[in-house]
Design a protein around this motif. Sequence first.
Motif, short mmCIF file in Angstrom:
data_model
loop_
_atom_site.label_atom_id
_atom_site.label_comp_id
_atom_site.label_asym_id
_atom_site.label_seq_id
_atom_site.Cartn_x
_atom_site.Cartn_y
_atom_site.Cartn_z
N GLY A 1 -1.17 -21.67 -5.30
CA GLY A 1 -2.47 -21.21 -5.47
C GLY A 1 -3.42 -20.67 -5.27
N ALA A 2 -4.07 -21.36 -3.99
CA ALA A 2 -5.18 -21.15 -3.28
C ALA A 2 -4.59 -20.02 -3.02
CB ALA A 2 -5.59 -22.34 -2.61
N LEU A 3 -3.75 -19.89 -1.69
CA LEU A 3 -3.68 -18.18 -1.02
C LEU A 3 -3.30 -17.30 -2.42
CD1 LEU A 3 -1.84 -20.86 1.63
CD2 LEU A 3 -3.62 -19.58 1.88
N GLU A 4 -2.56 -17.15 -2.64
CA GLU A 4 -2.03 -16.49 -4.50
C GLU A 4 -2.97 -16.67 -6.04
OE1 GLU A 4 1.44 -14.40 -1.95
OE2 GLU A 4 2.66 -16.23 -3.54
N ILE B 1 -16.95 -11.44 -4.50
CA ILE B 1 -16.58 -12.06 -5.33
C ILE B 1 -14.66 -12.26 -5.25
CG2 ILE B 1 -13.94 -10.92 -7.36
CD1 ILE B 1 -16.95 -10.70 -7.95
N GLY B 2 -15.16 -12.02 -3.59
CA GLY B 2 -13.62 -12.35 -2.65
C GLY B 2 -14.31 -14.14 -2.80
N PHE C 1 -9.68 -25.45 -2.61
CA PHE C 1 -8.65 -26.08 -3.63
C PHE C 1 -8.46 -27.39 -3.69
CE2 PHE C 1 -5.92 -25.94 0.15
CZ PHE C 1 -4.89 -26.71 -0.19
N GLU C 2 -9.06 -27.76 -4.96
CA GLU C 2 -8.99 -29.25 -5.30
C GLU C 2 -7.60 -29.15 -5.86
OE1 GLU C 2 -11.81 -30.67 -8.26
OE2 GLU C 2 -11.64 -28.96 -9.30
N PHE C 3 -6.59 -30.78 -5.77
CA PHE C 3 -5.15 -30.95 -6.34
C PHE C 3 -5.70 -31.81 -8.14
CE2 PHE C 3 -4.46 -31.86 -2.08
CZ PHE C 3 -3.84 -31.27 -1.84
N GLY C 4 -5.01 -30.64 -8.92
CA GLY C 4 -6.16 -31.25 -10.61
C GLY C 4 -5.58 -32.40 -10.68
N PRO C 5 -5.71 -32.76 -11.91
CA PRO C 5 -4.76 -34.06 -12.31
C PRO C 5 -3.38 -34.80 -12.48
CG PRO C 5 -7.09 -33.90 -13.63
CD PRO C 5 -6.06 -32.49 -12.84
N GLY D 1 -12.89 -21.30 -5.28
CA GLY D 1 -11.79 -22.05 -5.87
C GLY D 1 -11.53 -21.42 -7.36
N VAL D 2 -12.60 -20.66 -7.56
CA VAL D 2 -13.75 -19.95 -9.00
C VAL D 2 -12.26 -18.76 -9.90
CG1 VAL D 2 -14.08 -18.49 -10.17
CG2 VAL D 2 -16.08 -19.06 -8.60
N ARG D 3 -11.46 -19.98 -10.44
CA ARG D 3 -10.01 -18.95 -10.67
C ARG D 3 -10.48 -16.81 -11.08
NH1 ARG D 3 -9.58 -20.35 -15.76
NH2 ARG D 3 -11.16 -21.86 -16.25
N VAL D 4 -9.44 -16.20 -10.50
CA VAL D 4 -9.11 -15.26 -11.01
C VAL D 4 -9.08 -15.00 -12.64
CG1 VAL D 4 -8.54 -14.70 -8.62
CG2 VAL D 4 -6.49 -15.40 -10.86
N THR D 5 -8.80 -16.29 -13.28
CA THR D 5 -8.32 -15.94 -14.83
C THR D 5 -10.02 -15.63 -15.70
OG1 THR D 5 -7.48 -18.30 -14.97
CG2 THR D 5 -5.99 -16.28 -14.88
N ARG D 6 -10.87 -16.90 -14.93
CA ARG D 6 -11.99 -17.11 -15.37
C ARG D 6 -13.12 -15.42 -14.98
NH1 ARG D 6 -16.87 -20.03 -13.00
NH2 ARG D 6 -18.58 -19.35 -14.23
#
Length: 333
Positions: free
Chosen positions: A172-175, A24-25, A154-158, A31-36
């Motif tokens: 967001g990637a680190l925490e 999981i880690g 991680f990626e920079f979103g639009p 880059g898989v979101r923890v909320t997902r």
Amino acid sequence: MTEKVTDTQAPLDRIRAENIVDRIGSFVAAGVRVTRICAECESGINTAQLEKLLSEMRIPGTPQLGDWFAGRAEPHLLALEKWADEEDATGQLNLDEYAKTETFERVYGTLFAAHKARALVAITATYGIGKTFAARRYARDNPRRANEPGAVWFEFGPGTKGDSGVLDAILGALEPYSASSGNVSSKLGRILTILKPGDFLIADECGIPTEKGTGLRFMSYIHEQAGIPVAMIGNPSFHAAVWGKRSDYDALASRTKHISLDGNSDTDVDAWMDFKGITGRNLKKVVLLVVGQPGRDGGLRGAETVLSELRSRGLDVTAENFLETAKLFGRMG
């Protein structure tokens, strides 16, 4: 007759539990979101519980599994294991099955060398050739965990804009369990506090922040101040902004080892066709035409789109069908 015990029924010992946590880690690092993960996990685990589970499992001497979450740790772990199995089977990060293309090996090798040398590197290339997959694969193979350094993708979103937007993406990637807050100075200070020797930031879609400010300059500052490797990945817009005629990124360009890749090669197509189990001289010629299309329609991603459509419609993978489907989906000029 003795009933066979399935994997999900088998006792959950510490080795198996730690393997689940590691898996999981590695998804989170890639880059898989923890909320997902929490939304799709069938045990009802929330983000706070997931954070606790991933962090405390790596600390020697922590409580036994049955003591966590009022006895709920084991059901959570089993559900997370099921989620990971399903994700490996159907998701975008199936690490056991992928084409080892020349491009994949070069991107992966560049990241490996940068991680080892603690370097600041940039990889630029056209669209759809496999840069992102190779980078996420590297992060999954060498993940940053709650109590262990490693790589995080991680990626920079639009919507990434300005200094604060760049720092928010890094935080967001680190925490991944908490929202970023504060001014630019406090965010930068938080990032430098979090990062430890052995960490590796892999930033994708770097062309986006270059179009909306100069926030990407923080990447070289973080590299120097934290003493950690940083990789920046992007498409032609990133290349043009940093190594083109603009001068506001001159300092970043001078400090960065820049790897500029061409499109997918003939050997890339050979590896991809072998992996997909398709053959034929004429078919390869058509695939090369699709792969060689300019802009966002080309690359192996374009060929993958065409092949997926063919198979979903139950059509034979012939040169004629591949070409017609490519035209239908605008993959041929």
